[in-house]
Scaffold this motif. Sequence first.
Motif, PDB file in Angstrom:
ATOM      1  N   ARG A 197       0.820  -1.212   0.000  1.00 58.37           N
ATOM      2  CA  ARG A 197       0.000   0.000   0.000  1.00 58.37           C
ATOM      3  C   ARG A 197       0.857   1.267   0.000  1.00 58.37           C
ATOM      4  N   ASN A 198       2.069   1.134  -0.381  1.00 56.26           N
ATOM      5  CA  ASN A 198       2.989   2.268  -0.339  1.00 56.26           C
ATOM      6  C   ASN A 198       3.279   2.756  -1.752  1.00 56.26           C
ATOM      7  N   PHE A 199       2.929   4.039  -2.043  1.00 54.87           N
ATOM      8  CA  PHE A 199       3.255   4.628  -3.343  1.00 54.87           C
ATOM      9  C   PHE A 199       4.771   4.681  -3.518  1.00 54.87           C
ATOM     10  N   TRP A 200       5.204   4.339  -4.706  1.00 60.87           N
ATOM     11  CA  TRP A 200       6.626   4.324  -4.999  1.00 60.87           C
ATOM     12  C   TRP A 200       6.963   5.387  -6.041  1.00 60.87           C
ATOM     13  N   ARG A 201       6.290   5.336  -7.185  1.00 56.15           N
ATOM     14  CA  ARG A 201       6.455   6.347  -8.232  1.00 56.15           C
ATOM     15  C   ARG A 201       5.079   6.763  -8.745  1.00 56.15           C
ATOM     16  N   VAL A 202       4.937   8.013  -9.095  1.00 61.24           N
ATOM     17  CA  VAL A 202       3.693   8.525  -9.662  1.00 61.24           C
ATOM     18  C   VAL A 202       4.028   9.372 -10.873  1.00 61.24           C
ATOM     19  N   VAL A 203       3.375   9.090 -11.968  1.00 61.25           N
ATOM     20  CA  VAL A 203       3.538   9.864 -13.208  1.00 61.25           C
ATOM     21  C   VAL A 203       2.197  10.497 -13.538  1.00 61.25           C
ATOM     22  N   LYS A 204       2.217  11.803 -13.766  1.00 55.49           N
ATOM     23  CA  LYS A 204       1.014  12.554 -14.112  1.00 55.49           C
ATOM     24  C   LYS A 204       1.161  13.058 -15.541  1.00 55.49           C
ATOM     25  N   THR A 205       0.164  12.768 -16.393  1.00 51.57           N
ATOM     26  CA  THR A 205       0.240  13.167 -17.792  1.00 51.57           C
ATOM     27  C   THR A 205      -1.160  13.360 -18.336  1.00 51.57           C
ATOM     28  N   ASP A 206      -1.263  14.196 -19.377  1.00 56.62           N
ATOM     29  CA  ASP A 206      -2.547  14.387 -20.030  1.00 56.62           C
ATOM     30  C   ASP A 206      -2.617  13.640 -21.347  1.00 56.62           C
ATOM     31  N   SER A 207      -1.616  12.777 -21.613  1.00 54.70           N
ATOM     32  CA  SER A 207      -1.579  11.979 -22.834  1.00 54.70           C
ATOM     33  C   SER A 207      -1.989  10.549 -22.525  1.00 54.70           C
ATOM     34  N   GLU A 208      -3.045  10.115 -23.181  1.00 50.21           N
ATOM     35  CA  GLU A 208      -3.522   8.749 -22.948  1.00 50.21           C
ATOM     36  C   GLU A 208      -2.485   7.719 -23.389  1.00 50.21           C
ATOM     37  N   SER A 209      -1.906   7.930 -24.569  1.00 54.11           N
ATOM     38  CA  SER A 209      -0.922   6.964 -25.069  1.00 54.11           C
ATOM     39  C   SER A 209       0.300   6.900 -24.166  1.00 54.11           C
ATOM     40  N   HIS A 210       0.729   8.077 -23.693  1.00 50.07           N
ATOM     41  CA  HIS A 210       1.878   8.076 -22.794  1.00 50.07           C
ATOM     42  C   HIS A 210       1.538   7.416 -21.460  1.00 50.07           C
ATOM     43  N   ALA A 211       0.325   7.647 -20.963  1.00 49.16           N
ATOM     44  CA  ALA A 211      -0.100   7.019 -19.718  1.00 49.16           C
ATOM     45  C   ALA A 211      -0.108   5.490 -19.859  1.00 49.16           C
ATOM     46  N   GLU A 212      -0.616   5.008 -21.037  1.00 49.53           N
ATOM     47  CA  GLU A 212      -0.623   3.562 -21.267  1.00 49.53           C
ATOM     48  C   GLU A 212       0.809   3.030 -21.357  1.00 49.53           C
ATOM     49  N   GLN A 213       1.702   3.803 -21.991  1.00 50.34           N
ATOM     50  CA  GLN A 213       3.095   3.384 -22.102  1.00 50.34           C
ATOM     51  C   GLN A 213       3.757   3.304 -20.733  1.00 50.34           C
ATOM     52  N   VAL A 214       3.535   4.323 -19.914  1.00 50.30           N
ATOM     53  CA  VAL A 214       4.115   4.320 -18.572  1.00 50.30           C
ATOM     54  C   VAL A 214       3.538   3.163 -17.748  1.00 50.30           C
ATOM     55  N   TYR A 215       2.224   2.975 -17.895  1.00 53.81           N
ATOM     56  CA  TYR A 215       1.587   1.883 -17.130  1.00 53.81           C
ATOM     57  C   TYR A 215       2.193   0.540 -17.530  1.00 53.81           C
ATOM     58  N   ASP A 216       2.357   0.300 -18.832  1.00 46.83           N
ATOM     59  CA  ASP A 216       2.966  -0.958 -19.275  1.00 46.83           C
ATOM     60  C   ASP A 216       4.389  -1.100 -18.723  1.00 46.83           C
ATOM     61  N   GLY A 217       5.133   0.018 -18.694  1.00 43.64           N
ATOM     62  CA  GLY A 217       6.481  -0.040 -18.124  1.00 43.64           C
ATOM     63  C   GLY A 217       6.466  -0.369 -16.647  1.00 43.64           C
ATOM     64  N   PHE A 218       5.513   0.233 -15.907  1.00 42.16           N
ATOM     65  CA  PHE A 218       5.400  -0.069 -14.476  1.00 42.16           C
ATOM     66  C   PHE A 218       5.016  -1.534 -14.255  1.00 42.16           C
ATOM     67  N   VAL A 219       4.098  -2.040 -15.090  1.00 42.93           N
ATOM     68  CA  VAL A 219       3.687  -3.448 -14.952  1.00 42.93           C
ATOM     69  C   VAL A 219       4.883  -4.365 -15.174  1.00 42.93           C
ATOM     70  N   ALA A 220       5.698  -4.046 -16.183  1.00 44.99           N
ATOM     71  CA  ALA A 220       6.896  -4.856 -16.419  1.00 44.99           C
ATOM     72  C   ALA A 220       7.835  -4.792 -15.222  1.00 44.99           C
ATOM     73  N   GLN A 221       7.959  -3.606 -14.608  1.00 42.98           N
ATOM     74  CA  GLN A 221       8.817  -3.484 -13.422  1.00 42.98           C
ATOM     75  C   GLN A 221       8.265  -4.295 -12.256  1.00 42.98           C
ATOM     76  N   THR A 222       6.938  -4.318 -12.123  1.00 43.24           N
ATOM     77  CA  THR A 222       6.364  -5.119 -11.028  1.00 43.24           C
ATOM     78  C   THR A 222       6.687  -6.599 -11.217  1.00 43.24           C
ATOM     79  N   ARG A 223       6.688  -7.038 -12.479  1.00 49.26           N
ATOM     80  CA  ARG A 223       7.049  -8.438 -12.725  1.00 49.26           C
ATOM     81  C   ARG A 223       8.505  -8.701 -12.346  1.00 49.26           C
ATOM     82  N   ASP A 224       9.372  -7.801 -12.721  1.00 45.65           N
ATOM     83  CA  ASP A 224      10.784  -7.979 -12.379  1.00 45.65           C
ATOM     84  C   ASP A 224      11.003  -7.896 -10.875  1.00 45.65           C
ATOM     85  N   LEU A 225      10.356  -6.885 -10.260  1.00 46.77           N
ATOM     86  CA  LEU A 225      10.539  -6.709  -8.821  1.00 46.77           C
ATOM     87  C   LEU A 225       9.953  -7.870  -8.032  1.00 46.77           C
TER      88      LEU A 225
END
Length: 256
Positions: free
Chosen positions: A105-133
């Motif tokens: 329940r601890n926030f680690w990184r937060v990215v704020k953007t008004d671009s949907e495509s960029h938000a999806e890209q960042v989200y996919d990158g975070f998901v990949a990091q969660t798998r590695d972590l």
Amino acid sequence: MTASARSAFSTLSLGLAIAMLPGFAFAQTAPASVNAPLAGTGNAVVSEAPVANGIPGNSTVAELQQLIQDRSLNEMRTSYNGRYGASLLFKRDTLTYYVALFQQRNFWRVVKTDSESHAEQVYDGFVAQTRDLASVDLRRIRLDAERVRTERLIANNESRLGALQNDVLVRQQQEERVAAAQQQARQEAAALASEQQAARDQLISLERRIQTLEAENSSGVPMAGQGARSRPARAQSQPVMPARSRSTSAEDVLEK
């Protein structure tokens, strides 16, 4: 967006808001690989959680926390891998996306953007990091489960081994008791056989003595019938009938 979709997003947002209520720590120290800046951030705002337990008010993490508490966000996507997770949140009135990487329940990184495509890209990158972590944690969980299972098998096998050892001990003790009983029985049987032979010899000796004494007692004594044959036979005298006087009877007179 349909009414059912808005209702679903509202429900998800409520669940995330409850999970992130005050009282939980949101600051964690991220490793260098996670703190590396994302490529193509554009006009996105990237906020790193501070090392200290307190969250600065002028930070994207604090902003996201406040928006979650105010239930001003819709949860678009969330992915969990072990203790790590990534969420894509949307603020409808400003068309702003918040992408969060968190541990438990601890926030680690937060990215704020008004671009949907960029938000999806960042989200996919975070998901990949969660798998590695999470890979290390998942491996630790599996290894811990295997350790617990191995310890349980060891305990079961030790118990089984103890039972088998006790069975062997009982069998050996019983075999020793049986062997001792057999030895005693053989000794008793041998003693009884010796006593029986001695008694039989004594019986034979007594019978022989009895026969000898009977023979001695019966020597010189005539047997029945032998005395009559050895003595001369007596002349059997005939009984002498007395002379009968003859009287003159009338018959004699007539005959004359």
